[in-house]
Design an enzyme around this catalytic site. Structure first.
Site, PDB file in Angstrom:
ATOM      1  N   CYS A  63       0.840  -1.192   0.000  1.00 24.90           N
ATOM      2  CA  CYS A  63       0.000   0.000   0.000  1.00 24.90           C
ATOM      3  C   CYS A  63       0.880   1.249   0.000  1.00 24.90           C
ATOM      4  CB  CYS A  63      -0.945   0.067   1.189  1.00 24.90           C
ATOM      5  SG  CYS A  63      -2.180  -1.214   1.181  1.00 24.90           S
ATOM      6  N   ARG A  98       4.130  -0.572  -4.701  1.00 24.61           N
ATOM      7  CA  ARG A  98       3.643  -0.946  -3.368  1.00 24.61           C
ATOM      8  C   ARG A  98       2.314  -1.690  -3.414  1.00 24.61           C
ATOM      9  NH1 ARG A  98       4.589   0.326   1.500  1.00 24.61           N
ATOM     10  NH2 ARG A  98       6.652   1.074   1.928  1.00 24.61           N
ATOM     11  N   TRP A 130      -2.691  -2.756  -1.850  1.00 22.68           N
ATOM     12  CA  TRP A 130      -2.370  -4.183  -1.917  1.00 22.68           C
ATOM     13  C   TRP A 130      -3.295  -4.813  -0.889  1.00 22.68           C
ATOM     14  CZ3 TRP A 130      -0.635  -8.214   1.142  1.00 22.68           C
ATOM     15  CH2 TRP A 130      -0.106  -9.327   0.465  1.00 22.68           C
ATOM     16  N   ASN A 184      -1.775   2.017   5.607  1.00 22.77           N
ATOM     17  CA  ASN A 184      -0.869   0.944   5.175  1.00 22.77           C
ATOM     18  C   ASN A 184      -0.604   0.079   6.392  1.00 22.77           C
ATOM     19  OD1 ASN A 184       1.300  -0.562   4.212  1.00 22.77           O
ATOM     20  ND2 ASN A 184       2.761   1.101   4.475  1.00 22.77           N
ATOM     21  N   GLY A 185      -0.758  -1.240   6.257  1.00 24.50           N
ATOM     22  CA  GLY A 185      -0.542  -2.131   7.401  1.00 24.50           C
ATOM     23  C   GLY A 185      -1.842  -2.822   7.756  1.00 24.50           C
ATOM     24  N   GLU A 193      18.145 -17.687  -5.765  1.00 24.53           N
ATOM     25  CA  GLU A 193      17.713 -16.396  -6.293  1.00 24.53           C
ATOM     26  C   GLU A 193      17.238 -16.526  -7.744  1.00 24.53           C
ATOM     27  OE1 GLU A 193      16.867 -13.775  -4.996  1.00 24.53           O
ATOM     28  OE2 GLU A 193      16.948 -12.255  -6.552  1.00 24.53           O
ATOM     29  N   LYS A 238      13.501 -15.373  -8.791  1.00 27.18           N
ATOM     30  CA  LYS A 238      13.204 -14.378  -9.834  1.00 27.18           C
ATOM     31  C   LYS A 238      12.231 -14.960 -10.845  1.00 27.18           C
ATOM     32  CE  LYS A 238      14.071 -11.423  -8.479  1.00 27.18           C
ATOM     33  NZ  LYS A 238      14.730 -11.138  -7.246  1.00 27.18           N
ATOM     34  N   GLU A 296       8.643 -15.370  -9.430  1.00 28.35           N
ATOM     35  CA  GLU A 296       7.957 -14.101  -9.195  1.00 28.35           C
ATOM     36  C   GLU A 296       7.323 -13.514 -10.438  1.00 28.35           C
ATOM     37  OE1 GLU A 296      11.454 -12.024  -7.400  1.00 28.35           O
ATOM     38  OE2 GLU A 296       9.893 -11.178  -6.140  1.00 28.35           O
ATOM     39  N   HIS A 321      18.692 -36.490  -2.675  1.00 24.26           N
ATOM     40  CA  HIS A 321      17.986 -36.892  -1.453  1.00 24.26           C
ATOM     41  C   HIS A 321      16.476 -36.672  -1.566  1.00 24.26           C
ATOM     42  CE1 HIS A 321      21.726 -37.672   0.581  1.00 24.26           C
ATOM     43  NE2 HIS A 321      22.177 -36.526   0.097  1.00 24.26           N
ATOM     44  N   LYS A 368       6.178  -4.495  -3.532  1.00 23.14           N
ATOM     45  CA  LYS A 368       7.612  -4.309  -3.362  1.00 23.14           C
ATOM     46  C   LYS A 368       8.028  -4.396  -1.895  1.00 23.14           C
ATOM     47  CE  LYS A 368      11.713  -3.044  -4.819  1.00 23.14           C
ATOM     48  NZ  LYS A 368      12.426  -4.149  -5.462  1.00 23.14           N
TER      49      LYS A 368
HETATM   50  C1  F6R Z   1      12.172 -10.515  -4.539  1.00 27.19           C
HETATM   51  C2  F6R Z   1      11.930  -9.469  -3.590  1.00 27.19           C
HETATM   52  C3  F6R Z   1      11.535  -9.844  -2.219  1.00 27.19           C
HETATM   53  C4  F6R Z   1      12.283  -8.956  -1.219  1.00 27.19           C
HETATM   54  C5  F6R Z   1      11.769  -9.198   0.196  1.00 27.19           C
HETATM   55  C6  F6R Z   1      12.532  -8.375   1.215  1.00 27.19           C
HETATM   56  O1  F6R Z   1      12.488 -10.018  -5.796  1.00 27.19           O
HETATM   57  O2  F6R Z   1      12.040  -8.318  -3.906  1.00 27.19           O
HETATM   58  O3  F6R Z   1      11.780 -11.191  -1.962  1.00 27.19           O
HETATM   59  O4  F6R Z   1      13.646  -9.232  -1.305  1.00 27.19           O
HETATM   60  O5  F6R Z   1      10.413  -8.866   0.266  1.00 27.19           O
HETATM   61  O6  F6R Z   1      12.430  -7.018   0.964  1.00 27.19           O
HETATM   62  P1  F6R Z   1      13.456  -5.996   1.611  1.00 27.19           P
HETATM   63  O7  F6R Z   1      14.783  -6.269   1.028  1.00 27.19           O
HETATM   64  O8  F6R Z   1      12.933  -4.645   1.264  1.00 27.19           O
HETATM   65  O9  F6R Z   1      13.434  -6.269   3.075  1.00 27.19           O
END
Ligand code: F6R
Length: 614
Positions: free
Chosen positions: A2, A27, A78, A104-105, A487, A491, A494, A510, A609
């Site tokens: 949000c 957001r 969101w 937000n929250g 990672e 990616k 996502e 395993h 984000k």
């Molecule tokens: C993946 C991604 C998330 C963030 C996670 C932590 O692409 O962006 O997995 O890495 O939500 O966010 P931060 O780094 O802001 O604590």
């Protein structure tokens, strides 16, 4: 999660809100809305639902209705409580329609508050937790409190981590905001003042930016910005130094933020590493607030983070243990907090968070502080909640990251954490100065080597397009190749929404190997380390079971390249620095595959984000 923006003042416009919301879309983009106080004493609300079109709709409506603007609040949602519908979109209002709230929250006790307010004849229009705030403020205002006092009082009734901003049509130029473990900042501009959840929303509009602390209440009016604690005592404003420019928060010729940010990695890593070695050849971390003596006493380190930041933390675990011999435990933030970790004054807890606002990591760091540990955060956002509350901070200098999938902040985080590992080795005399210098000198070649990896973009794109019909992906690696594999898989998940799993290569046999067949594609991080031979055996194991293989291999390493049906080549570097290079072709692969599938890479479904809810 949000986004919030508000503006007030002679030079403030409805367009500020709409532009700010466009910059806050990372957001949340389930729906968006604004509440505008007009000179005629009305509060006019415009809301629109539907991910991609809501902002456009708002912009059209805003251009029709911008007359008479005094102040306004905007929100991009969101969804947590209440489905994605117009009536659940913010701003929410009280029964009279005179009070508007963006939030937000999560209000954790909203059910009980709602029942109480309904019994007092308040009428609710939405299924959100947010709406209770508007009605709670209404009841306090009815008791004769000012909006500021009502916000203060409401904080003692609301449970959970949140920030919110309210506006009252009776005093239309004034916005009152507050926060508890959720982001909120304020900005002063020429003829307009602002409140926002994030700096990019008001970049180019505000000239100076200020923190709002937990349990503080901020009053933003055309005349200025005043800060109070919950008892009403005035609090000094603390300026946040912001060196981001507006261009950094715009696409700048790229079709999306994600590709722009992938290509910004040479600068992100260079800026993070630059100036960290002084003339005598020692690592200097200027922003560190922990004294070397304290760091010498540390006998245990925990690293906490979520998602991509957790993967950067995993690379750091290998480096810190190898260079300093301090034992390091790595935890997912949301697990650390509730598992009763064993910490004391000689423990250092390193939080890794690009936003510095992720609630799970913030709470984990707070928990560590309460238990007496020293805390240090690696963050990309100056003045973020974690940067303010941790004992020490180390900034990555990647510039604002808008794409939801983290890319440039990840390689910047690894770079910063490697610097930190070297710094710990230096203050604890674990490596010779010449060894530290040698590693640092290799580190500062990384930006150029990243350029070389980025130059292979077209080849990666071709491989990705050829795999647009593949339904299952696996990523394997050993040692620091393991976080790279995790990672790469994250990616891809996502933004392509396809099943993609990362494993330590040795673990495959395993259990997970049961899933391998000719429909699977397996990525192997096969850059040269002392475990290279073992890695090649693991790839053979998947090859004989029919999987297609893509290797990430060192340039010119024909043996490694020969192991794959396709190969992504990266320059050679020190084994512990390799993740900075090895992850890049995997970011590019995920990007191109998602584009080939027609997905919106900047706004992947269900994701936001910055995750400011538990
Ligand atoms: C993946 C991604 C998330 C963030 C996670 C932590 O692409 O962006 O997995 O890495 O939500 O966010 P931060 O780094 O802001 O604590």
């Amino acid at each position: 999660m949000c986004g919030i923006i508000g503006s007030t003042g002679d030079a403030a416009t409805l367009n500020d809100l709409v532009e700010g919301l466009a910059r806050l879309e990372y957001r949340g983009y389930d729906s968006a809305g604004v509440a505008v106080a007009r000179a005629d004493g009305t509060l006019d609300r415009i809301r629109a639902v539907d991910g991609t079109t809501s902002l456009k709709l708002l912009a059209d409506l805003a251009s029709e209705r911008s007359e008479g603007y005094i102040a306004g609040l905007g929100h991009t949602r969101w969804a947590t409580h209440g489905r994605v519908t117009t009536e659940n979109a913010h701003p929410h209002m009280d029964c009279s329609g005179g009070i508007g709230v963006v939030h937000n929250g999560i209000v954790e006790n909203f059910r009980e508050l709602k029942a109480e307010l309904e019994s007092e004849e308040h009428h609710f229009d939405s299924q959100t937790d947010t709406e209770v705030i508007a009605h709670l403020l209404e009841s306090f205002l009815k008791q004769g409190l000012s909006l500021r006092e009502a916000v203060m009082q409401s904080m003692s009734r609301l449970r959970g981590a949140m920030s919110f901003v309210a506006i009252d049509s009776k005093d239309p130029g004034v916005m009152v905001g507050t926060k508890r473990m959720a982001p909120l900042i304020v900005g002063k501009g020429r003829g307009a003042n602002f409140v926002a959840s994030d700096i990019p929303a008001i970049l180019g509009k505000a000239d100076s930016f200020y923190q709002v602390g937990d349990n503080q209440v901020v009053v933003v009016s055309p005349q200025g910005i005043e800060l109070f604690d919950l008892t009403g005592t005035s609090v000094q404003l603390v300026e946040i130094s912001v060196d981001w420019d507006l261009a950094a928060a715009e696409r700048g010729g790229f079709s999306d933020f994600m590709s722009k940010e992938i290509f910004e990695q040479p600068a992100a890593v260079r800026d993070t590493l630059l100036g960290r070695l002084n003339a005598p050849g020692e690592i200097v971390l200027d922003e560190m607030r922990l004294d070397p003596e304290e760091l010498r006493r540390i006998n245990k380190i925990f690293i906490v983070g979520c998602g991509t930041s957790y993967h950067a933390g995993m690379v750091a675990k290998y480096a810190i243990e190898h260079w300093t011999r301090i034992p390091v435990e790595l935890d997912i933030s949301s697990e650390f907090r509730y598992r009763d970790p064993v910490l004391d004054q000689e423990t250092l807890v390193i939080g890794v968070s690009q936003s510095g606002e992720t609630l799970d990591t913030l709470a984990a760091m707070n928990e560590a502080s309460l238990l007496g540990a020293k805390t240090l955060v690696v963050s990309n956002v100056m003045g973020s909640s974690m940067a303010r509350t941790a004992d020490a901070v180390l900034y990555t200098r990647a510039g604002p990251e808008i794409g939801v999938a983290a890319t440039k902040t990840h390689t910047a985080q690894i770079s910063a954490l490697l610097l930190l590992a070297l710094y710990l080795a230096q203050v604890r005399h674990c490596l010779y100065p010449s060894e530290i210098r040698e590693i640092y000198e290799e580190m500062i070649t990384l930006p150029e080597k990243i350029e070389q990896v980025l130059a292979t973009d077209a080849a990666v794109q071709e491989v990705a397009q050829s795999m647009a019909a593949v339904k299952r992906f696996y990523f394997i690696g050993r040692h620091v190749g393991y976080p790279v594999a995790l990672e790469g898989a994250l990616k891809l998940k996502e933004i392509s929404y396809l099943p993609a799993e990362g494993y330590p290569a040795g673990e495959l046999k395993h259990g997970p190997i049961a899933m391998i067949d000719s429909d699977a594609v397996v990525f192997g991080v096969t850059t040269r380390t002392r475990l290279w031979e073992k890695m090649t055996s693991n790839l053979e194991e998947v090859r004989v079971r029919g999987a297609r293989i893509v290797v990430v291999a060192n340039e010119g390493d024909t043996q490694s390249v020969g192991l794959g049906d396709a190969a992504f080549e990266v320059p050679k570097t020190h084994a512990l620095l390799a993740p900075v290079l090895d992850v890049i072709p995997l970011q590019l692969f995920a990007y191109h595959l998602a584009v080939a599938l027609g997905n919106d890479v900047d706004r992947p479904r269900n994701l936001a984000k910055t995750v400011t809810v538990e």
